[in-house]
Design a protein around this motif. Structure first.
Motif, PDB file in Angstrom:
ATOM      1  N   VAL A   1      -9.750  -0.723  -6.362  1.00 26.41           N
ATOM      2  CA  VAL A   1      -9.053  -1.673  -5.643  1.00 26.41           C
ATOM      3  C   VAL A   1      -9.223  -1.251  -4.075  1.00 26.41           C
ATOM      4  CG1 VAL A   1      -7.079  -2.442  -4.950  1.00 26.41           C
ATOM      5  CG2 VAL A   1      -7.476  -2.285  -7.354  1.00 26.41           C
TER       6      VAL A   1
ATOM      7  N   LYS B   1      -2.925  -5.919  -1.076  1.00 27.58           N
ATOM      8  CA  LYS B   1      -3.009  -7.103  -1.542  1.00 27.58           C
ATOM      9  C   LYS B   1      -2.484  -6.832  -3.187  1.00 27.58           C
ATOM     10  CE  LYS B   1      -6.326  -9.027   1.313  1.00 27.58           C
ATOM     11  NZ  LYS B   1      -6.875  -7.954   2.131  1.00 27.58           N
ATOM     12  N   ARG B   2      -3.258  -5.871  -3.863  1.00 26.07           N
ATOM     13  CA  ARG B   2      -3.021  -5.622  -5.119  1.00 26.07           C
ATOM     14  C   ARG B   2      -2.286  -4.133  -5.397  1.00 26.07           C
ATOM     15  NH1 ARG B   2      -9.039  -6.924  -7.470  1.00 26.07           N
ATOM     16  NH2 ARG B   2      -9.560  -5.818  -5.636  1.00 26.07           N
TER      17      ARG B   2
ATOM     18  N   ASP C   1     -11.358  -3.664  -1.634  1.00 25.79           N
ATOM     19  CA  ASP C   1     -10.444  -4.557  -0.386  1.00 25.79           C
ATOM     20  C   ASP C   1     -10.352  -3.603   0.891  1.00 25.79           C
ATOM     21  OD1 ASP C   1      -9.804  -6.152  -2.783  1.00 25.79           O
ATOM     22  OD2 ASP C   1      -7.743  -5.401  -2.862  1.00 25.79           O
TER      23      ASP C   1
ATOM     24  N   VAL D   1      -6.416  -5.889 -16.070  1.00 21.66           N
ATOM     25  CA  VAL D   1      -6.476  -6.909 -15.105  1.00 21.66           C
ATOM     26  C   VAL D   1      -7.717  -6.335 -14.140  1.00 21.66           C
ATOM     27  CG1 VAL D   1      -4.061  -7.702 -14.899  1.00 21.66           C
ATOM     28  CG2 VAL D   1      -4.972  -5.972 -13.214  1.00 21.66           C
TER      29      VAL D   1
ATOM     30  N   LYS E   1       2.876  -9.314 -11.393  1.00 22.23           N
ATOM     31  CA  LYS E   1       2.622 -10.695 -12.048  1.00 22.23           C
ATOM     32  C   LYS E   1       2.621 -11.191 -10.599  1.00 22.23           C
ATOM     33  CE  LYS E   1       4.028 -14.661 -14.877  1.00 22.23           C
ATOM     34  NZ  LYS E   1       5.140 -14.902 -15.907  1.00 22.23           N
ATOM     35  N   GLU E   2       3.766 -11.167  -9.640  1.00 19.68           N
ATOM     36  CA  GLU E   2       3.649 -11.964  -8.676  1.00 19.68           C
ATOM     37  C   GLU E   2       4.387 -11.305  -7.438  1.00 19.68           C
ATOM     38  OE1 GLU E   2       5.871 -15.794  -9.197  1.00 19.68           O
ATOM     39  OE2 GLU E   2       6.554 -15.696  -6.924  1.00 19.68           O
ATOM     40  N   HIS E   3       3.907 -11.639  -6.216  1.00 17.94           N
ATOM     41  CA  HIS E   3       4.612 -10.722  -4.839  1.00 17.94           C
ATOM     42  C   HIS E   3       4.512 -11.754  -4.072  1.00 17.94           C
ATOM     43  CE1 HIS E   3       4.431  -8.484  -1.322  1.00 17.94           C
ATOM     44  NE2 HIS E   3       5.728  -8.926  -1.519  1.00 17.94           N
TER      45      HIS E   3
ATOM     46  N   ASP F   1       1.000  -1.261   0.122  1.00 12.35           N
ATOM     47  CA  ASP F   1      -0.185  -0.013  -0.024  1.00 12.35           C
ATOM     48  C   ASP F   1       0.763   1.433   0.231  1.00 12.35           C
ATOM     49  OD1 ASP F   1      -1.834   2.276   0.459  1.00 12.35           O
ATOM     50  OD2 ASP F   1      -2.942   0.862   1.639  1.00 12.35           O
TER      51      ASP F   1
ATOM     52  N   ILE G   1      -2.064  -2.089  -8.637  1.00 17.55           N
ATOM     53  CA  ILE G   1      -2.539  -1.999 -10.028  1.00 17.55           C
ATOM     54  C   ILE G   1      -2.217  -0.463 -10.470  1.00 17.55           C
ATOM     55  CG2 ILE G   1      -4.301  -1.976 -11.767  1.00 17.55           C
ATOM     56  CD1 ILE G   1      -5.509  -4.476  -9.806  1.00 17.55           C
TER      57      ILE G   1
ATOM     58  N   LEU H   1      -4.891  -1.183   0.225  1.00 17.61           N
ATOM     59  CA  LEU H   1      -4.130  -1.533  -0.997  1.00 17.61           C
ATOM     60  C   LEU H   1      -3.098  -2.543  -0.555  1.00 17.61           C
ATOM     61  CD1 LEU H   1      -4.021   2.066  -2.245  1.00 17.61           C
ATOM     62  CD2 LEU H   1      -5.345   0.424  -3.159  1.00 17.61           C
TER      63      LEU H   1
ATOM     64  N   THR I   1       5.218  -0.016 -11.829  1.00 22.63           N
ATOM     65  CA  THR I   1       3.572  -0.614 -12.098  1.00 22.63           C
ATOM     66  C   THR I   1       2.593   0.695 -12.017  1.00 22.63           C
ATOM     67  OG1 THR I   1       3.365  -0.581  -9.654  1.00 22.63           O
ATOM     68  CG2 THR I   1       4.093  -2.696 -10.834  1.00 22.63           C
TER      69      THR I   1
END
Length: 563
Positions: free
Chosen positions: A215, A224-225, A219, A144, A235-237, A77, A227, A222, A93
């Motif tokens: 988001v 978890k995601r 949620d 996404v 793609k991955e954390h 976040d 964007i 911030l 990002t």
């Protein structure tokens, strides 16, 4: 601004850190012998350039960039942290309204010119209380859920800035906004509480990334995601393992980024990072000293190295100066002059480091300061320190604590030298605690500590207002050193209302002089060190205050692999 530092000499150090550790053994006898030799080692410089021009070759598309990283993001976040662990990739990002020049656009390391990111242009009112930003059209959020590639509008930026103002470490920056208008979907008009000639620089900082409404509303935070509208998609954390970014095919800057995937491996151990670079499993590595770079080049002679330009020191002793004994100016001054900074420069940093100051000198003078320039409370004078501490009521010293995170191996050596100096010269017993990065960062920025922290000013700041008003004003949420000084409050406020550059330099110098005299932030010696690249990495050079593997990560969008 100067491209070179005329005060820099070319003399090689005679004592490196390994020799230092070997001979000192942290014992008094060894240390004394070392210092005698170290006094003869002065002002070493590197054989490596501090500026690598952009490649003249046409960029190649494709490939995977990998880097073994010291840091791991405490949270995703951006409202809640300005940790380098997050912003080593958040700037890829996510976009900002305005940004600083990239290396392939810059005239040199000190080029601080602003460029448009989401904004194509910006204009102040005559009194600098209203700023109007015209947004780039056709910018899309990542494709996404829940954004699914919809267009970014001025209302998105307004929502994001309002959310920053409500909570988190950025709130002080955005609470100066009185209101915002969006007369059309691509125009944002920002009304400030008071004039600020440096507001565009504030929203160009790497930590002011634009996040989406969807988001936060779905949620509740911030965490978890992540964007955005930037050149890469998260793609991955996997916490304490790795971060993987993949190329955003819909990025507004068509053709960029060049690299298909960027993998950041969480690697807190320095030896493991070095091994990864030597074996080609990591493409970029930071080293703290010339000797460290030369050790790598023995096994990787084709590797390219850049000296990362020293313009300030980010680390220092943060004293709980809102409480006894550190609220007494005499105590702060006594501690400062009981520490032998030149010894640290000569031994730990092999003569290549700087004695330590907090504001980038390029904002107030053309040449790099010397230790003598820092004034009387920064010179090593142990006898005067003991007398001063006695006058403050502590003739027999006292006990205190110090916690830190080892950002690089040399830092532990520094902490131990300070402990020794304070014991030897003032009979101050310092109990040291070494923490993991996440624990250290949280405790420090949330101000949940007493005694002493091996503190930092966040390295993200490029702009002058961020380095002064935001970091030093008594009311700021970024005032980690707990500065509470009416003169500093007045000068930093005056600075942001002064449009003339020459006058800005005069005011900035007054801020520096006040800080040094009152020992408000007790800077320690530092060396920005070196970035080392695999020979096929192009356009990855760092600029002043923007390190490619750190807060200057947006540079990666211009980087390409020549293989």
């Amino acid at each position: 601004m100067p491209a070179k530092d005329p005060g820099r000499k070319v003399v090689r150090s005679q004592v490196n850190r390994r020799d230092f550790l070997k001979h000192a053994g942290w014992g008094t006898a060894g240390l004394t012998a070392l210092v005698g030799g170290a006094r003869r080692a002065r002002a070493a410089t590197s054989p490596y350039p501090d500026w690598i021009p952009a490649s003249t070759k046409p960029p190649k598309r494709g490939g995977v960039l990998t880097r073994a990283s010291t840091w791991d993001p405490p949270v995703l976040d951006p409202r809640l942290t300005q940790s380098i662990g997050l912003f080593q990739f958040a700037g890829l990002t996510s976009s900002r309204l305005v940004r600083y020049a990239f290396p392939d656009e810059a005239s040199g390391t000190n080029d601080l010119s602003l460029k448009g990111d989401l904004a194509e242009s910006w204009q102040p009112s005559p009194d600098h209380r209203v700023w109007t930003f015209k947004l780039r059209q056709g910018v899309k959020w990542h494709n996404v859920p829940p954004l699914n590639g919809r267009e970014l509008t001025a209302a998105d930026v307004k929502y994001c800035y309002e959310a920053y103002a409500k909570e988190g470490v950025q709130s002080f920056t955005f609470r100066e906004i009185e209101g915002m208008e969006t007369p059309d979907k691509h125009t944002l008009r920002v009304h400030l509480q008071t004039p600020n000639v440096l507001f565009p620089q504030n929203v160009a900082e790497s930590v002011t990334v634009i996040f989406p409404r969807e988001v936060l509303e779905e949620d509740g935070d911030l965490k978890k995601r992540l964007i955005g509208t930037g050149p890469y998609i998260l793609k991955e954390h996997t916490r304490k393992v790795r971060v993987v970014l993949t190329r955003n095919p819909d990025y507004y800057d068509k053709g960029r980024p060049y690299v298909d995937e960027y993998v950041i491996l969480s690697t807190p151990d320095d030896a493991t990072r070095v091994a990864a670079f030597r074996t080609g499993q990591s493409d970029i590595i930071w080293r703290a000293s010339v000797a460290d770079v030369e050790a790598i080049r023995k096994t990787n002679p084709a590797a390219a190295a850049q000296e990362y330009k020293n313009v300030l020191a980010p680390f220092g002793l943060a004293l709980a100066q809102d409480k006894p004994p550190f609220n007494d100016l005499r105590v702060r001054r006594a501690i400062s002059i009981a520490i032998d900074r030149q010894k640290q420069v000569d031994t730990i940093f092999e003569g290549h480091g700087i004695p330590g100051w907090g504001l980038p000198y390029i904002y107030y003078q053309d040449r790099m300061p010397t230790l003598a320039d820092l004034g009387r409370w920064w010179q090593y004078r142990p006898a005067d320190a003991k007398k001063l501490l006695a006058e403050a009521g502590y003739p027999n010293g006292f006990e205190t604590t110090l916690f830190y995170y080892e950002y690089f191996p040399q830092m532990t050596s520094q902490v131990q030298l300070v402990q020794q100096d304070l014991k030897k010269n003032l009979n101050i017993n310092v109990k040291i605690t070494k923490l993991d990065y996440t624990t250290y960062y949280g405790r420090y920025v949330e101000s949940k500590w007493d005694g002493i922290a091996w503190g930092f000013q966040s390295g993200h700041a490029v702009g002058l207002d961020e380095r002064t008003y935001m970091y030093m004003h008594s009311k700021s949420t970024k005032n980690f050193f707990r500065v509470n000084d009416a003169v500093i409050d007045e000068l930093t406020t005056k600075l942001r209302r002064t449009p003339d550059r020459a006058e800005q330099r005069v005011i900035t110098k007054k801020i520096v002089d006040r800080e040094l005299d009152q020992v408000l932030r007790m800077w320690m010696p530092y060396d920005n060190g070196f970035l080392v690249f695999q020979p096929y990495v192009r356009n990855a050079a760092a600029l002043s205050l923007r390190r490619t593997d750190g807060y200057g990560s947006p540079t990666t969008a211009r980087l390409w692999l020549d293989k």
